[in-house]
Scaffold this active site. Structure first.
Site, mmCIF file in Angstrom:
data_model
loop_
_atom_site.group_PDB
_atom_site.id
_atom_site.type_symbol
_atom_site.label_atom_id
_atom_site.label_comp_id
_atom_site.label_asym_id
_atom_site.label_seq_id
_atom_site.Cartn_x
_atom_site.Cartn_y
_atom_site.Cartn_z
ATOM 1 C CG ASP A 9 -1.768 1.243 1.348
ATOM 2 O OD1 ASP A 9 -2.374 1.623 0.334
ATOM 3 O OD2 ASP A 9 -1.840 1.851 2.433
ATOM 4 C CB SER A 10 0.180 4.793 -0.548
ATOM 5 O OG SER A 10 -1.008 4.818 0.221
ATOM 6 C CB CYS A 73 -3.154 0.653 -2.363
ATOM 7 S SG CYS A 73 -3.328 2.395 -2.820
ATOM 8 C CD GLU A 152 -2.047 8.215 7.038
ATOM 9 O OE1 GLU A 152 -1.147 8.969 7.417
ATOM 10 O OE2 GLU A 152 -1.995 7.528 5.999
ATOM 11 C CB CYS A 184 -10.137 4.518 0.452
ATOM 12 S SG CYS A 184 -8.625 5.166 1.201
ATOM 13 C CG HIS A 186 -6.253 5.373 4.837
ATOM 14 N ND1 HIS A 186 -5.464 4.971 3.798
ATOM 15 C CD2 HIS A 186 -5.424 6.021 5.704
ATOM 16 C CE1 HIS A 186 -4.220 5.348 4.014
ATOM 17 N NE2 HIS A 186 -4.169 5.997 5.172
HETATM 18 N N1 DGL Z 1 -4.783 3.478 0.972
HETATM 19 C C1 DGL Z 1 -5.003 4.233 -0.225
HETATM 20 C C2 DGL Z 1 -6.155 3.633 -1.039
HETATM 21 O O1 DGL Z 1 -6.717 2.620 -0.691
HETATM 22 C C3 DGL Z 1 -5.304 5.681 0.078
HETATM 23 C C4 DGL Z 1 -4.193 6.508 0.659
HETATM 24 C C5 DGL Z 1 -3.393 7.300 -0.350
HETATM 25 O O2 DGL Z 1 -3.927 8.265 -0.937
HETATM 26 O O3 DGL Z 1 -2.247 6.951 -0.568
HETATM 27 O O4 DGL Z 1 -6.499 4.168 -2.062
#
Ligand code: DGL
Length: 265
Positions: A9-10, A73, A152, A184, A186
């Protein structure tokens, strides 16, 4: 430790996917890669996200000999999955198809909502996949970029978070969808706030939960599944400060994060 499953993931968001993977596959070893030096992905172009994703996948395939890659991600899944699938022979699992399959199997799915980063929504990946699975459904997509920072920050049940959720999801309120895809990784930490705003009539679909189910089936069918917990390990790799990753990430993983390694791509 047998051949691990690679997960990337990012940053910390993909830890909500890892949590589900570990729950359904307790005998497997995982290497989790958080590209914390280059987060966020949600605002970047397809070209950039594809380049980042290929660099990470190469690293995981060459250095860690992963047997499967989970793109934990939604942004990278929306923008880079076709490129990754063209390059690698190992199975590559993204976030989009598993969630769409789950929605298609719901008894009531006339109106579907999708929320995600700007990149995910702009790519149209969810919309396309939903349209081909459910041609008659009414689909509404909404970018919710601020939710990443709130999650976060750990501001899960703060008034400001409820306000931001209310602002983004206001278009859904008069006529809530039958299902809302949390597009997403998150967002699962904000599930309660989102559910409270939309009410009981909307099923929230967690892309990580659905992807873990798909990974379980794939690993079982290929005969690669490890049932024994002995030797199962998780390695955490990041491209920036390991301390911050561990501090923020524990709420996403729902467990302790120790021994985070800093790597250079
Ligand atoms: N975790 C990323 C997603 O699922 C979102 C966070 C980011 O913008 O890097 O798209």
């Amino acid at each position: 430790m047998g051949q691990p499953v690679g997960v990337f993931d990012s940053g910390v968001g993909g830890l909500t996917v890892l949590r589900e993977l570990v729950r359904v596959l307790p005998g497997e070893s995982f290497v989790y890669f958080g590209d914390t030096a280059r987060v966020p992905y949600g605002t970047k172009s397809r070209e950039t996200i594809t380049r980042y994703s290929v660099e990470i996948a190469n690293y995981l395939v060459v250095r860690h000999e992963i047997k499967m890659l989970v793109v934990a991600c939604n942004t990278a899944s929306s923008l880079a999955l076709p490129a990754l699938r063209k390059i690698y022979r190992i199975p590559v699992v993204g976030m989009i198809d598993p969630s769409v399959r789950r929605v298609a199997a719901l008894p009531k799915r006339d109106a579907i909502g999708v929320i995600g980063t700007s990149g995910t929504i702009r790519s149209g990946a969810y919309e396309q996949a939903l349209r081909s699975a459910l041609p008659k459904a009414r689909i509404r997509c909404q970018p919710c970029p601020l939710l990443v920072s709130l999650a976060e920050e750990g501001w899960i049940e703060r008034p400001v978070t409820r306000d931001v959720v209310a602002e983004y999801l206001a278009p859904f309120r008069p006529d809530p969808p039958d299902a809302l895809i949390l597009g997403c990784t998150h967002y699962p930490v904000l599930k309660k706030t989102i559910a409270e705003f939309l009410g009981d009539g909307t099923v929230l679909v967690d892309s990580g939960e659905e992807a873990a189910r798909v990974v379980d089936v794939l690993i079982s069918e290929s005969g690669m599944k490890k049932e024994e917990r002995i030797g199962a390990a998780i390695r955490f790799l990041v491209t920036d400060d390991p301390g911050r990753f561990a501090d923020v990430g524990e709420a996403f993983l729902g467990g302790r994060i120790a021994d985070v390694e800093n790597v250079m791509l």
